[in-house]
Every structure is written in structure tokens, then in C-alpha cells.
Design an enzyme around this catalytic site. Structure first.
Site, PDB file in Angstrom:
ATOM      1  N   SER A  50       0.853  -1.205   0.000  1.00  0.00           N
ATOM      2  CA  SER A  50       0.000   0.000   0.000  1.00  0.00           C
ATOM      3  C   SER A  50       0.881   1.244   0.000  1.00  0.00           C
ATOM      4  O   SER A  50       2.097   1.164   0.245  1.00  0.00           O
ATOM      5  CB  SER A  50      -0.897   0.003   1.241  1.00  0.00           C
ATOM      6  OG  SER A  50      -0.100   0.236   2.395  1.00  0.00           O
ATOM      7  N   ASP A  83      -1.012  -1.554  -3.999  1.00  0.00           N
ATOM      8  CA  ASP A  83      -2.391  -1.627  -3.494  1.00  0.00           C
ATOM      9  C   ASP A  83      -2.948  -0.213  -3.311  1.00  0.00           C
ATOM     10  O   ASP A  83      -2.314   0.626  -2.656  1.00  0.00           O
ATOM     11  CB  ASP A  83      -2.352  -2.373  -2.148  1.00  0.00           C
ATOM     12  CG  ASP A  83      -3.726  -2.719  -1.625  1.00  0.00           C
ATOM     13  OD1 ASP A  83      -4.650  -2.902  -2.443  1.00  0.00           O
ATOM     14  OD2 ASP A  83      -3.858  -2.847  -0.388  1.00  0.00           O
ATOM     15  N   LYS A 183     -16.583  -5.227   9.689  1.00  0.00           N
ATOM     16  CA  LYS A 183     -17.183  -5.198   8.353  1.00  0.00           C
ATOM     17  C   LYS A 183     -18.710  -5.220   8.370  1.00  0.00           C
ATOM     18  O   LYS A 183     -19.347  -4.739   7.450  1.00  0.00           O
ATOM     19  CB  LYS A 183     -16.661  -6.380   7.535  1.00  0.00           C
ATOM     20  CG  LYS A 183     -15.151  -6.345   7.362  1.00  0.00           C
ATOM     21  CD  LYS A 183     -14.701  -7.414   6.394  1.00  0.00           C
ATOM     22  CE  LYS A 183     -13.201  -7.598   6.401  1.00  0.00           C
ATOM     23  NZ  LYS A 183     -12.470  -6.409   5.959  1.00  0.00           N
ATOM     24  N   HIS A 210     -11.730  -6.654  -2.563  1.00  0.00           N
ATOM     25  CA  HIS A 210     -10.992  -6.008  -1.453  1.00  0.00           C
ATOM     26  C   HIS A 210     -11.769  -6.249  -0.162  1.00  0.00           C
ATOM     27  O   HIS A 210     -12.919  -6.680  -0.180  1.00  0.00           O
ATOM     28  CB  HIS A 210     -10.888  -4.504  -1.710  1.00  0.00           C
ATOM     29  CG  HIS A 210      -9.830  -4.144  -2.698  1.00  0.00           C
ATOM     30  ND1 HIS A 210      -8.696  -3.466  -2.351  1.00  0.00           N
ATOM     31  CD2 HIS A 210      -9.727  -4.410  -4.021  1.00  0.00           C
ATOM     32  CE1 HIS A 210      -7.939  -3.303  -3.430  1.00  0.00           C
ATOM     33  NE2 HIS A 210      -8.545  -3.862  -4.461  1.00  0.00           N
ATOM     34  N   GLY A 211     -11.108  -5.927   0.942  1.00  0.00           N
ATOM     35  CA  GLY A 211     -11.787  -6.010   2.238  1.00  0.00           C
ATOM     36  C   GLY A 211     -12.273  -7.415   2.527  1.00  0.00           C
ATOM     37  O   GLY A 211     -13.385  -7.615   3.011  1.00  0.00           O
ATOM     38  N   ASN A 253      -8.107  -9.943  -1.508  1.00  0.00           N
ATOM     39  CA  ASN A 253      -7.142  -9.163  -0.711  1.00  0.00           C
ATOM     40  C   ASN A 253      -7.277  -9.424   0.781  1.00  0.00           C
ATOM     41  O   ASN A 253      -8.387  -9.337   1.328  1.00  0.00           O
ATOM     42  CB  ASN A 253      -7.395  -7.671  -0.935  1.00  0.00           C
ATOM     43  CG  ASN A 253      -6.931  -7.200  -2.298  1.00  0.00           C
ATOM     44  OD1 ASN A 253      -6.563  -7.988  -3.153  1.00  0.00           O
ATOM     45  ND2 ASN A 253      -6.954  -5.897  -2.486  1.00  0.00           N
ATOM     46  N   ASP A 255      -5.384  -8.310   4.435  1.00  0.00           N
ATOM     47  CA  ASP A 255      -4.410  -7.586   5.249  1.00  0.00           C
ATOM     48  C   ASP A 255      -4.746  -7.745   6.735  1.00  0.00           C
ATOM     49  O   ASP A 255      -3.932  -8.199   7.547  1.00  0.00           O
ATOM     50  CB  ASP A 255      -4.413  -6.096   4.864  1.00  0.00           C
ATOM     51  CG  ASP A 255      -3.312  -5.312   5.570  1.00  0.00           C
ATOM     52  OD1 ASP A 255      -2.555  -5.906   6.351  1.00  0.00           O
ATOM     53  OD2 ASP A 255      -3.205  -4.095   5.343  1.00  0.00           O
ATOM     54  N   ARG A 259      -2.543  -8.951  10.177  1.00  0.00           N
ATOM     55  CA  ARG A 259      -2.277  -8.054  11.310  1.00  0.00           C
ATOM     56  C   ARG A 259      -2.737  -8.682  12.618  1.00  0.00           C
ATOM     57  O   ARG A 259      -2.055  -8.609  13.647  1.00  0.00           O
ATOM     58  CB  ARG A 259      -3.023  -6.727  11.109  1.00  0.00           C
ATOM     59  CG  ARG A 259      -2.554  -5.948   9.908  1.00  0.00           C
ATOM     60  CD  ARG A 259      -3.374  -4.680   9.743  1.00  0.00           C
ATOM     61  NE  ARG A 259      -2.906  -3.892   8.618  1.00  0.00           N
ATOM     62  CZ  ARG A 259      -3.243  -2.639   8.368  1.00  0.00           C
ATOM     63  NH1 ARG A 259      -4.077  -2.021   9.160  1.00  0.00           N
ATOM     64  NH2 ARG A 259      -2.759  -1.992   7.338  1.00  0.00           N
ATOM     65  N   ARG A 280      14.112 -10.589  18.287  1.00  0.00           N
ATOM     66  CA  ARG A 280      14.036 -11.863  17.564  1.00  0.00           C
ATOM     67  C   ARG A 280      13.192 -12.888  18.308  1.00  0.00           C
ATOM     68  O   ARG A 280      12.590 -13.761  17.696  1.00  0.00           O
ATOM     69  CB  ARG A 280      15.445 -12.420  17.327  1.00  0.00           C
ATOM     70  CG  ARG A 280      16.259 -11.557  16.372  1.00  0.00           C
ATOM     71  CD  ARG A 280      17.706 -11.954  16.358  1.00  0.00           C
ATOM     72  NE  ARG A 280      18.326 -11.777  17.677  1.00  0.00           N
ATOM     73  CZ  ARG A 280      19.633 -11.878  17.915  1.00  0.00           C
ATOM     74  NH1 ARG A 280      20.465 -12.169  16.943  1.00  0.00           N
ATOM     75  NH2 ARG A 280      20.108 -11.708  19.134  1.00  0.00           N
TER      76      ARG A 280
HETATM   77  P1  13P Z   1      -8.920  -6.411   4.787  1.00  0.00           P
HETATM   78  O1  13P Z   1      -8.874  -5.199   5.638  1.00  0.00           O
HETATM   79  O2  13P Z   1     -10.267  -7.062   4.833  1.00  0.00           O
HETATM   80  O3  13P Z   1      -7.828  -7.387   5.085  1.00  0.00           O
HETATM   81  O4  13P Z   1      -8.728  -5.935   3.254  1.00  0.00           O
HETATM   82  C1  13P Z   1      -7.452  -5.675   2.737  1.00  0.00           C
HETATM   83  C2  13P Z   1      -7.495  -5.026   1.401  1.00  0.00           C
HETATM   84  O5  13P Z   1      -8.489  -4.969   0.721  1.00  0.00           O
HETATM   85  C3  13P Z   1      -6.240  -4.443   0.907  1.00  0.00           C
HETATM   86  O6  13P Z   1      -6.403  -3.773  -0.294  1.00  0.00           O
HETATM   87  O1  G3H Z   2      -6.646  -1.513   1.831  1.00  0.00           O
HETATM   88  C1  G3H Z   2      -5.979  -1.225   2.809  1.00  0.00           C
HETATM   89  C2  G3H Z   2      -4.893  -2.134   3.244  1.00  0.00           C
HETATM   90  O2  G3H Z   2      -5.334  -2.877   4.355  1.00  0.00           O
HETATM   91  C3  G3H Z   2      -3.641  -1.379   3.513  1.00  0.00           C
HETATM   92  O3  G3H Z   2      -3.723  -0.662   4.697  1.00  0.00           O
HETATM   93  O4  G3H Z   2      -3.047   1.639   4.039  1.00  0.00           O
HETATM   94  O5  G3H Z   2      -2.892   0.857   6.424  1.00  0.00           O
HETATM   95  O6  G3H Z   2      -1.300  -0.018   4.707  1.00  0.00           O
HETATM   96  P1  G3H Z   2      -2.690   0.537   4.974  1.00  0.00           P
HETATM   97 ZN    ZN Z   3      -8.250  -2.774  -0.475  1.00  0.00          ZN
END
Ligand code: 13P
Ligand code: G3H
Ligand code: ZN
Length: 308
Positions: A50, A83, A183, A210-211, A253, A255, A259, A280
């Protein structure tokens, strides 16, 4: 194997009704965890960066880390993707820096402006053999000023017009998912009839979701058990993602789930080993947690194991 674009990955995924996981990367441990999972599962993978990740780690560092990971184990096809590219300039810099795919996100712009900026990126990217993802519609929860869902979901006829006019290679659509850990307030719901119509109107065309994190409750609970405050989090049920993958969605996608896995692991480690302060000691299990989460996604959600 050098870095590849997603063309072949998506063509095979479309035909096989599975999806390629696009996982967000921010540092070495995340890149290593994802790459180890992809190698273990013999799956193609997309590492996505991103604007925030690029700012945090630096594009040069990320590319060198990816290069090192590829040199370490060249057994699976890997694509590096921007992204939510916010501007033509950032897309251009990523293309010039070796990315094999970029997203230009003009979804917040008026339609004609989204068309224009997407076209501009396509015209720069295609002669350099770089893939372009665009977005049409707005993901709920992100565009908070838009109050009606109908206005933010992707319009199927507009999607056809958009693809035709811009020449973009794949399209992110809004059918009810949103970014982050919160969500859905009630039951999870995606607009599958809309997805079916878009998919029918754009045959053989790769769509992007996405999401798409599922926000596994065991990780939310683990975070909270060890001092976190992640209340009321809810994601997209895995079966819905499998269904989307059978309906033309080739890229999913993730993310937030990475996390959550990483943070839950570190929180637990800190609580159980308060005497430790060697990074480490906690980053090693955290990297393993990323690997396990991504392997699960590849195997049980994307369905891309063994497709490398
Ligand atoms: P999430 O927040 O659901 O993991 O989506 C990530 C995403 O769409 C990154 O572009
Ligand atoms: O779409 C968003 C992704 O989860 C990336 O998040 O902009 O905090 O790196 P970020
Ligand atoms: Zn996204």
C-alpha cells in the site's frame, strides 16, 4: 523464477474457479511468512504494497526483500502489486521500480475522472508489460459520507463501460465488503446477484475483492485475552469468499487477518515472557503466525494450493 505479472495466474484461477491471495506486506517478517506459506502450499502469490507500506518501509527496501525471498526459494510465481495507488505518479514510480502490477484507485472520484486517471495509468503501464487493476464503486465503511449502499455498490453496466473505455486488466468491485476488522454490524451479507451480473457481463474478466479478511474470532479473542481491545470485530465468512472465487473473482485481498495473527502472537509472547526484550524472540513466532495464517488462506479460502 523472476517476478511475474498476474495474467497467467488469473487466467488459470478463472478457469479453475479458485482465487489468488493478495497479501499486504509491510516488513521483512511479513514478506518471509507469506513467501514461506506460498512455497509450502506450492501456490502462486501476490505481495501487495500500500501507499502506507511504501512510506513505512520504503519501496527500495521492500523490493530488495522480495528479491531476497525469491532468491531464497524461486519455486512459486510471485507478483508485486501496488495496493490502492492514489495517483498516476505513484503508479509510475512503482512501475519504474519493478512492480509487475499496480492498482490505480480512482473509486472516490467522479466517474469520468476515474476513467481518465485509470486510462492514463494503463497507457503508461501496458507498453512496459505491467498489469493495471482499477476500482469502481466504493467499499462501505470507507466512504463514510455515502449513506446509501445502492450508491456505492458497483453498477454492472457502468463496469462494462469502464473496462471498455480504460482498458484496465482487472476490476475491484464493491458488493458489500469493507476494509478493516469491523465489516458487518449484523449478519455478513454480500451482494452475490450483483456479482453474478457483473461476471456475466464481463466474461473471462478477472474481478477483485478487497476487504476480504474473515477476522477469525480465535485471533480476536487471543488479542483481547492478552490485553487487546478489539471489540465487535466481524469479517467475511470463508465460504462466501470461496463462492466469490467461483464467480469470476480471481484476486482476494487480505491484510487485516495477517495483522491480527501477528499482533495476537506478540501480545501473547509479551504477557508470557515479560523478561524478554530481544526482538528476535517475539518476531520469530510472529513470522510463523503470519505463515500459518497465510497457508490457511491459500489452502482453505483461495483454493490455490498446488497451482504454482
Ligand atoms: P482487509 O482489511 O479485509 O484485510 O482488506 C485488505 C485489502 O483490501 C487491501 O487492499
Ligand atoms: O486496503 C488497505 C490495506 O489494508 C492497507 O492498509 O493503508 O494501512 O497499509 P494501509
Ligand atoms: Zn483494499
Amino acid at each position: 523464477m523472476p517476478l511475474v505479472g498476474p495474467k497467467e495466474m488469473f487466467a488459470k484461477a478463472y478457469a479453475g474457479q479458485y482465487a489468488i491471495g493478495a497479501f499486504n506486506v509491510n516488513n521483512m517478517e511479513i514478506i518471509q511468512g507469506i513467501m514461506q506459506a506460498a512455497a509450502q502450499e506450492k501456490s502462486p502469490v501476490i505481495l501487495q504494497v500500500s501507499a502506507g507500506a511504501r512510506k513505512y518501509a520504503g519501496q527500495g527496501y521492500i523490493m530488495k526483500l522480495v528479491e531476497a525471498a525469491l532468491a531464497d526459494d524461486p519455486s512459486v510465481p510471485v507478483c508485486v502489486h501496488l495496493d490502492h495507488g492514489p495517483s498516476f505518479e505513484m503508479c509510475r514510480d512503482c512501475i519504474d521500480g519493478g512492480f509487475t502490477s499496480v492498482m490505480i484507485d480512482g473509486s472516490h472520484l467522479p466517474y469520468e475522472e476515474n476513467v481518465a486517471i485509470t486510462k492514463q495509468v494503463v497507457e503508461y503501464a501496458h507498453p512496459k508489460n505491467v498489469w493495471v487493476e482499477a476500482e469502481l464503486g466504493k467499499l462501505a465503511g470507507v466512504e463514510e459520507h455515502v449513506s446509501s449502499n445502492e450508491h456505492i455498490y458497483t453498477d454492472p453496466d457502468q463496469a462494462v463501460d469502464f473496462v471498455k473505455r480504460t482498458g484496465c486488466d482487472s476490476l475491484a468491485i464493491a458488493i458489500g465488503t469493507s476494509h478493516g476488522a469491523y465489516k458487518f454490524k449484523g449478519d455478513a451479507q454480500l451482494d452475490f446477484p450483483r456479482l453474478q451480473i457483473i461476471s456475466d457481463k464481463l466474461p473471462n474478466y478477472p474481478l477483485v475483492l478487497h476487504g476480504a479478511s474473515s477476522v477469525p474470532q480465535e485471533f480476536v479473542e487471543l488479542c483481547n485475552k492478552f490485553g487487546g481491545q478489539v471489540g465487535g470485530a466481524k469479517g467475511v465468512p470463508e465460504e462466501m469468499l470461496r463462492q466469490a472465487a467461483r464467480m469470476g473473482v480471481c484476486k482476494i485481498n487480505v491484510d487485516t487477518d495477517i495483522r491480527l495473527a501477528l499482533t495476537a502472537c506478540i501480545r501473547q509472547y509479551f504477557r508470557e515472557h515479560p523478561e524478554q526484550f530481544d526482538p528476535r524472540s517475539y518476531l520469530k513466532p510472529a513470522r510463523e503466525a503470519v505463515k500459518n495464517m497465510v497457508a490457511h488462506k491459500i489452502r482453505d479460502v483461495m483454493g490455490s494450493s498446488g497451482k504454482a
